[in-house]
Design an enzyme around this catalytic site. Structure first.
Site, PDB file in Angstrom:
ATOM      1  N   LYS A   1       0.836  -1.200   0.000  1.00 50.41           N
ATOM      2  CA  LYS A   1       0.000   0.000   0.000  1.00 50.41           C
ATOM      3  C   LYS A   1       0.873   1.253   0.000  1.00 50.41           C
ATOM      4  CE  LYS A   1      -3.939  -1.978   2.466  1.00 50.41           C
ATOM      5  NZ  LYS A   1      -5.013  -1.303   1.739  1.00 50.41           N
TER       6      LYS A   1
HETATM    7  N1  PMP Z   1      -6.705  -4.091  -3.272  1.00 55.81           N
HETATM    8  C1  PMP Z   1      -6.238  -2.926  -2.834  1.00 55.81           C
HETATM    9  C2  PMP Z   1      -5.821  -1.890  -3.831  1.00 55.81           C
HETATM   10  C3  PMP Z   1      -6.145  -2.701  -1.463  1.00 55.81           C
HETATM   11  O1  PMP Z   1      -5.676  -1.522  -1.021  1.00 55.81           O
HETATM   12  C4  PMP Z   1      -6.545  -3.699  -0.548  1.00 55.81           C
HETATM   13  C5  PMP Z   1      -6.444  -3.476   0.927  1.00 55.81           C
HETATM   14  N2  PMP Z   1      -7.457  -2.578   1.347  1.00 55.81           N
HETATM   15  C6  PMP Z   1      -7.027  -4.901  -1.041  1.00 55.81           C
HETATM   16  C7  PMP Z   1      -7.078  -5.076  -2.413  1.00 55.81           C
HETATM   17  C8  PMP Z   1      -7.393  -6.019  -0.118  1.00 55.81           C
HETATM   18  O2  PMP Z   1      -6.260  -6.478   0.584  1.00 55.81           O
HETATM   19  P1  PMP Z   1      -6.320  -7.093   2.038  1.00 55.81           P
HETATM   20  O3  PMP Z   1      -7.245  -8.265   1.948  1.00 55.81           O
HETATM   21  O4  PMP Z   1      -4.923  -7.489   2.342  1.00 55.81           O
HETATM   22  O5  PMP Z   1      -6.861  -6.041   2.934  1.00 55.81           O
END
Ligand code: PMP
Length: 301
Positions: free
Chosen positions: A158
């Site tokens: 992120k």
């Molecule tokens: N895609 C993006 C662009 C994200 O920022 C996130 C996290 N909010 C996700 C998918 C999902 O990831 P996670 O399951 O690790 O939260």
């Protein structure tokens, strides 16, 4: 104080560089490189109320992703996992939170040059947050805004600047009357929603875009593992927009989104009611797991 009310109250504590201080008194240097150029790194972790008190879901995986992305972004930070976890748990306790969303952010020091800052700061905030897109079945639309090319940006973590792309996708979709947008990747394959991964169900098989152009979500990984434990076939592959428009069911996954069903994509309505899909069964398993009501999958918590 725009955040006051939703994200913090008069006495809410946040963590900043080893100390706990009142959110309303914490300050960001307006010359921080992160604010101007979008080079910062964050995470989103959920805490759930369990029989043993509030527990973080897969915190080590979130911590590892945060640290690795910080390294890749030239914002390394010296903090141990134990100190990080302790800070998160203290914030829950001090702010009387149980079901909460925790937001660590690594940001750079004041620096208006284009070389990375030589200072990294760590902020952690926590607040009570419902499911990002609401407790409802979602209406999605194909977005005209593609995911960045992995050759042009680090997409496995992120990095704050990437979320300019995400905010544009969601805002564009919502202004058209939808809940969220589906993004294609740089090659024209289905990638994901702006801040959540996407799964497609067809003839009792679950499909999801393969790694490479998508965000490697921890919830995505959890769902794949739960499905395999249940003997449900999951195939990671390239998915075309046409496959979306022939799906039996679709759902989104993410820490903030949790598992959210989709009822419609543009004019296409899902063939099978959500409660009758494998996605629904997996979502029930997921919610049992995060609340530790199901000890079957202890490898995931
Ligand atoms: N895609 C993006 C662009 C994200 O920022 C996130 C996290 N909010 C996700 C998918 C999902 O990831 P996670 O399951 O690790 O939260």
């Amino acid at each position: 104080m725009r955040g006051m009310g939703i994200y913090y109250k008069a006495d809410t504590l946040v963590y900043l560089d080893g100390a706990f201080l009142k959110a309303k008194e914490a300050r960001l240097d307006l010359f921080s490189q992160t604010l101007h150029y979008g080079l910062g790194v964050f995470e989103g972790i959920r805490a759930y109320e369990t029989a043993e008190g509030p527990r973080l879901f897969r915190p080590r995986d979130h911590f590892n992703r945060l640290m690795e992305t910080a390294e890749k972004s030239f914002l390394p930070l010296a903090i141990s996992y134990e100190a990080f976890e302790e800070a998160c748990m203290y914030l829950l306790k001090a702010n009387k939170l149980t079901n909460a969303y925790i937001r660590p952010l690594i940001f750079g020091g004041s620096n208006m040059r284009l070389s990375a800052s030589n200072q990294s700061h760590l902020f952690i905030g926590a607040w009570e947050w419902g499911r990002l897109l609401g407790n409802k079945s979602l209406k999605l639309t194909f977005s005209s805004i593609r995911r960045p090319d992995p050759r042009a940006f680090y997409l496995n973590g992120k990095v704050t600047g990437q979320y300019a792309n995400a905010v544009m996708v969601t805002t564009q979709a919502q202004r058209k009357g939808f809940d969220e947008g589906i993004q294609l990747d740089a090659m024209g394959h289905v990638a994901q929603a702006s801040g959540a991964n996407l799964f497609v169900e067809k003839d009792e098989v679950i499909y999801t875009p393969e790694l490479g152009h998508i965000f490697p979500g921890i919830t995505r990984d959890t769902i794949i593992k739960l499905a395999r434990e249940l003997g449900v076939q999951v195939i990671e592959k390239k998915i075309s927009p046409e496959e979306i428009m022939a799906a039996d069911g679709i759902f989104l996954t993410g820490t903030a989104t949790e598992v959210s069903p989709v009822k419609q994509v543009d004019g296409y309505k899902m063939k099978i009611p959500w409660e009758e899909t494998l996605g629904y069964t997996l979502s029930q398993k997921f919610f049992h797991l995060v609340k530790r009501e199901d000890k079957g999958s202890t490898t995931l918590i």
